[in-house]
Design a protein around this motif. Sequence first.
Motif, PDB file in Angstrom:
ATOM      1  N   SER A 228       0.830  -0.936  -0.072  1.00 59.44           N
ATOM      2  CA  SER A 228       0.344   0.136  -0.138  1.00 59.44           C
ATOM      3  C   SER A 228       0.828   1.108   0.087  1.00 59.44           C
ATOM      4  O   SER A 228       0.190   2.335   0.209  1.00 59.44           O
ATOM      5  CB  SER A 228      -1.316   0.033   1.429  1.00 59.44           C
ATOM      6  N   ASP A 229       2.041   0.950   0.208  1.00 61.19           N
ATOM      7  CA  ASP A 229       2.625   2.486  -0.350  1.00 61.19           C
ATOM      8  C   ASP A 229       3.900   2.323  -0.938  1.00 61.19           C
ATOM      9  O   ASP A 229       3.520   3.647  -1.638  1.00 61.19           O
ATOM     10  CB  ASP A 229       3.952   2.042   0.694  1.00 61.19           C
ATOM     11  N   CYS A 230       3.835   1.246  -1.991  1.00 58.54           N
ATOM     12  CA  CYS A 230       4.487   1.318  -3.127  1.00 58.54           C
ATOM     13  C   CYS A 230       3.870   0.680  -4.516  1.00 58.54           C
ATOM     14  O   CYS A 230       4.664   0.793  -5.937  1.00 58.54           O
ATOM     15  CB  CYS A 230       6.214   1.626  -3.565  1.00 58.54           C
TER      16      CYS A 230
ATOM     17  N   CYS B  74       7.366  -6.288   1.589  1.00 57.64           N
ATOM     18  CA  CYS B  74       7.593  -5.776   0.242  1.00 57.64           C
ATOM     19  C   CYS B  74       8.264  -5.822   0.008  1.00 57.64           C
ATOM     20  O   CYS B  74       9.337  -5.540   0.581  1.00 57.64           O
ATOM     21  CB  CYS B  74       7.305  -4.067   0.495  1.00 57.64           C
ATOM     22  N   SER B  75       8.423  -6.768  -1.167  1.00 53.81           N
ATOM     23  CA  SER B  75       9.740  -6.599  -2.465  1.00 53.81           C
ATOM     24  C   SER B  75      10.309  -6.097  -2.131  1.00 53.81           C
ATOM     25  O   SER B  75      12.235  -6.189  -2.891  1.00 53.81           O
ATOM     26  CB  SER B  75       9.113  -8.082  -3.451  1.00 53.81           C
ATOM     27  N   SER B  76       9.946  -4.449  -2.695  1.00 55.65           N
ATOM     28  CA  SER B  76      10.404  -3.369  -3.628  1.00 55.65           C
ATOM     29  C   SER B  76      11.395  -2.219  -2.575  1.00 55.65           C
ATOM     30  O   SER B  76      12.475  -2.138  -1.798  1.00 55.65           O
ATOM     31  CB  SER B  76       9.184  -2.809  -4.265  1.00 55.65           C
ATOM     32  N   CYS B  77      10.188  -1.940  -0.809  1.00 57.92           N
ATOM     33  CA  CYS B  77      10.308  -0.423  -0.509  1.00 57.92           C
ATOM     34  C   CYS B  77      10.508  -1.298   1.171  1.00 57.92           C
ATOM     35  O   CYS B  77      11.070  -0.795   1.725  1.00 57.92           O
ATOM     36  CB  CYS B  77       9.270   0.138   0.220  1.00 57.92           C
TER      37      CYS B  77
ATOM     38  N   HIS C 181       3.450  -5.034   6.487  1.00 56.97           N
ATOM     39  CA  HIS C 181       2.183  -5.045   6.681  1.00 56.97           C
ATOM     40  C   HIS C 181       1.507  -6.090   7.380  1.00 56.97           C
ATOM     41  O   HIS C 181       1.421  -7.257   7.289  1.00 56.97           O
ATOM     42  CB  HIS C 181       1.686  -5.172   4.889  1.00 56.97           C
ATOM     43  N   TYR C 182       1.600  -5.202   8.580  1.00 58.29           N
ATOM     44  CA  TYR C 182       0.556  -6.244   9.898  1.00 58.29           C
ATOM     45  C   TYR C 182      -0.998  -6.639   9.431  1.00 58.29           C
ATOM     46  O   TYR C 182      -1.359  -5.301   9.069  1.00 58.29           O
ATOM     47  CB  TYR C 182       1.298  -5.852  10.779  1.00 58.29           C
TER      48      TYR C 182
END
Length: 193
Positions: free
Chosen positions: A5-7, A26-29, A33-34
């Motif tokens: 939900s961030d990136c 997240c695999s990127s940033c 996410h709990y």
Amino acid sequence: MKYCSDCAAPLRVEVPAGDNMPRKVCSSCGAIHYRNPRVIVGAICEYEGQLLLCRRDIEPRRGFWTFPAGFLEVGETTAEGAARETFEESGAKVEIEDLCAIINVPYIAQVYMSYRARMTNPHHHITPESSETCLIAPEDIPWDYLAFPTIWHSLKFWMADRAAGTRSFHTLDLTTRPREPIARERSADVADE
């Protein structure tokens, strides 16, 4: 949840460093996410010895009875949430008194808090969430047609306190999902308690 939900990058499941449970990461940033339990707040509302009940006009359990209750919103206290839910579901204005019960429902990731409340006047009405509202005598509670186990147990706690002339605080862990329909199973329990 599949994406951050961030990136918006894809999520993967792993145990983050310093944690002991699998989380969506997240695999990127790298954002974690709990998934935490939701808090449900409600009010067992009384006016001159009668209780306010609402017939649900939304799913789940549409057509079954409940006292006003719903999800706590960000920025409000649990008592404020119980008063808000009461107004949203019945149009009734209440003064929240004390906490009657906390019921943990881990199988649906919820914590349920029911308050005792006094209606400031007898006014209540149907709403988009309730097809019917009523003030009823406690002995006329429709036990076989209550929407959820949390409602059933909260009202049982309230009734026991009323009979004993006390105001106790109750806790309960509902750890197994009831079989459907809830209402029919609860009717046998009423005689046992």
